[in-house]
Design an enzyme around this catalytic site. Sequence first.
Site, PDB file in Angstrom:
ATOM      1  N   THR A 380      19.801  -3.875 -21.750  1.00  0.00           N
ATOM      2  CA  THR A 380      20.423  -3.204 -20.539  1.00  0.00           C
ATOM      3  C   THR A 380      21.394  -1.975 -21.102  1.00  0.00           C
ATOM      4  OG1 THR A 380      20.258  -5.205 -19.517  1.00  0.00           O
ATOM      5  CG2 THR A 380      21.703  -3.545 -18.409  1.00  0.00           C
ATOM      6  N   GLU A 400      15.460  -3.926 -17.365  1.00  0.00           N
ATOM      7  CA  GLU A 400      15.253  -5.395 -17.755  1.00  0.00           C
ATOM      8  C   GLU A 400      14.968  -5.381 -19.316  1.00  0.00           C
ATOM      9  OE1 GLU A 400      15.639  -9.468 -17.258  1.00  0.00           O
ATOM     10  OE2 GLU A 400      16.184  -7.662 -16.041  1.00  0.00           O
TER      11      GLU A 400
END
Length: 559
Positions: A380, A400
């Site tokens: 992230t 993700e």
Amino acid sequence: MNNKKLDKTRSNKCDMERETAIGKKGMVATAHPLATEIGHNVLKEGGNAIDAAVAIQFALNVVEPMMTGIGGSGFLMVYDSQSKTTKIFDGHSEAPKAAHSKMFLDDKGEVIPFKKRSTHATAVGIPGILKAMDAALNEYGTRSLAEMIEPAAAAAEKGVPMNWVLMDALELFEYRLGPHGRELFFPEGKGYKEGDTLIKEQLAKTFRILQKEGISAFYEGEIAEAIIKTLKDLGGFMTMEDLKNYQITHDEPVWGEYKGYKIASSAPPTAGGTSLLYILKLLEDFNLEKYGPRSWEKYYLFTEAMRIAFSDKIAFLADPRFNDIPVDGLLRDEYINERRKLINFESRNNLVDFGNPWKHEGKEPFKVVRQPDDMEKSETTHFTVVDQWGNIAACTSTVEHPFGSGIMVPGYGVFLNNELTDFDPIPGGVNEPGPGKRPVSCKTPTILFKDGKPVLTLGSPGGPTIIASVFETIINVIDFKMDLKEAIEEPRIFATPGPLISWEAGMDMTAKGELESMGYEFGEKPHVIGNVQAIQISPEGLYGAADSSREGTALGLDE
């Protein structure tokens, strides 16, 4: 692999100059120098923190495509200095209408292996970061969306240097790339070298469309049609109606206190804020300051607190629009006191498991379904901005896992997320997949207040390790009185309910041996945990600090 990713004890002067900054009228901290420069320029030209955050998000899509992008999601926390209010623009990914509880099981009812399920078109959630950024800009911004896209669009057209962070990601996660992503990063089968210029014509084209038509092009127009065609061709089930009907939520933070500081953090469907406050409440009465920051006692307390908190996080936290979530029960003093008794200072407590916070809310517990521990490390990015008026924007955004699903929309240069794999693959629990549901997350953008005024904002990437990175940095600042940069660089650890502890280089080896004698296991090698970006706010000014585990950069504004 580049050794910078493993060694957090270095103190190269040039790195420190890039990674820390002071300022009187503004501060930006991100994981990449270009993104920081773009945000800094927005502040310099009179924009506010929210304007800068939007420009940074687009810039990071160009330079950190493995971490974030408009095909993903994010939680943007905004503190408005005029109203003295804090809110979260929740642009978390959502499951399409065709999602169902058994979508990650094969024909025999067995869980599809993570690599396969996370790179398939059915893993893609409806992206929300664009709508979150647009909503925040409309409510608090002073610049247009087209203006804030421009620096990133220009950078994509001109090209950006391939840095060691992206090169390492390609080395480790090339297998996640679909054919169009592979074509971008390995043209004619040949890879780039560090320092080579990467031009992103297709992504620039997408940004130009958004500048002209607004985000409607992404959710119901030309870009939307390309997204849906791409997913349909690959066996996905997202529809144009799913994209068109997606709505963000405006969330109140979860609030808590730690040693005189009031803390605002992210609310469900992310488990980040609740778990952060839970861990801090567990640890508050142990007077951590009497132990050294690299003592076995500190590492032990951190580990057991994480094991306890994650037992409950896995069992109880999910999308509050579909489930009754016991946030109140989890954070009640009575429950925390009960759970704290599991910490014995003698050994790894084999009795650690989820508890029953429901009884403190007068409700019956629901069914908990055990899940396989087969997920890979997600990635992230986090960035934060403070402007001359005292407004704060703190955002954790993602696709993700590295490069998301690996699916790039041909002709548009957008990587699509794989966030639906954050749902439980085995149905029956609170976090099972379903139409319109949002999977549980661990994103933890956070602001600390003292005497009603913000004094620190921080966050981190890293999947579940986000929570560890944020709480450990807070404790390093408050309990161990560390300088903010020192607090970020202090070697971190991470644990979930099992016996394994992840650790960073620089951890005290004597303390590690002590914990091993108490029944804990350690990974063979250290690895980076999180990537904290933070800004301290005081009457003397602003102090920004970026984590050294990427090309983190802080820039301050004095005029």
